[in-house]
Enzyme design. Structure first.
Site, PDB file in Angstrom:
ATOM      1  N   CYS A  31     -65.235  91.628 -15.434  1.00 49.34           N
ATOM      2  CA  CYS A  31     -66.078  92.534 -14.651  1.00 49.34           C
ATOM      3  C   CYS A  31     -65.746  93.989 -14.964  1.00 49.34           C
ATOM      4  O   CYS A  31     -64.684  94.486 -14.590  1.00 49.34           O
ATOM      5  CB  CYS A  31     -65.863  92.222 -13.166  1.00 49.34           C
ATOM      6  SG  CYS A  31     -66.587  93.415 -12.039  1.00 49.34           S
ATOM      7  N   CYS A  34     -65.123  96.246 -11.941  1.00 50.82           N
ATOM      8  CA  CYS A  34     -63.826  95.902 -11.341  1.00 50.82           C
ATOM      9  C   CYS A  34     -62.707  96.654 -12.057  1.00 50.82           C
ATOM     10  O   CYS A  34     -61.790  97.182 -11.413  1.00 50.82           O
ATOM     11  CB  CYS A  34     -63.558  94.401 -11.435  1.00 50.82           C
ATOM     12  SG  CYS A  34     -64.741  93.376 -10.548  1.00 50.82           S
TER      13      CYS A  34
END
Length: 106
Positions: A31, A34
């Site tokens: 991600c 993230c």
């Protein structure tokens, strides 16, 4: 104070039974957003470490708690206080916004 890693096995003790609020960052290695907020969360952990624990849970290695929490989108940050989820924030944001949101919830 650095962020701490929590797992399905440690979630009860590390988050639900904590004597101070815990912000759990549900994330995954693949991600991009993230990864973008990870340094900001480390800095916020250093700055607010006396008030809140910042924990990270990899949803690919730990599937039980994220499934129980209904995690559908990451990054997802959930603030727990006295063992209960009291606030959620989905998506990446600049450090200032993350810290302001967290301080407002504490």
């Amino acid at each position: 104070m650095a962020t701490v890693n929590v797992t399905d096995a440690s979630f009860q003790a590390d988050v639900l039974e904590s004597d101070k609020p815990v912000l759990v960052d549900f994330w995954a290695d693949w991600c991009g957003p993230c990864k973008m907020i990870a340094p900001a969360l480390e800095e916020i952990s250093d700055e607010l470490g006396e008030q809140v624990t910042i924990a990270k849970m990899d949803i690919m290695e730990n599937t039980g708690v994220p499934a129980d929490m209904g995690v559908q989108s990451i990054p997802l940050m959930v603030l727990f206080k006295n063992g209960e989820p009291i606030a959620r924030k989905v998506g990446a944001a600049p450090k200032g916004q993350l810290k302001e949101w967290l301080e407002g919830e504490l």
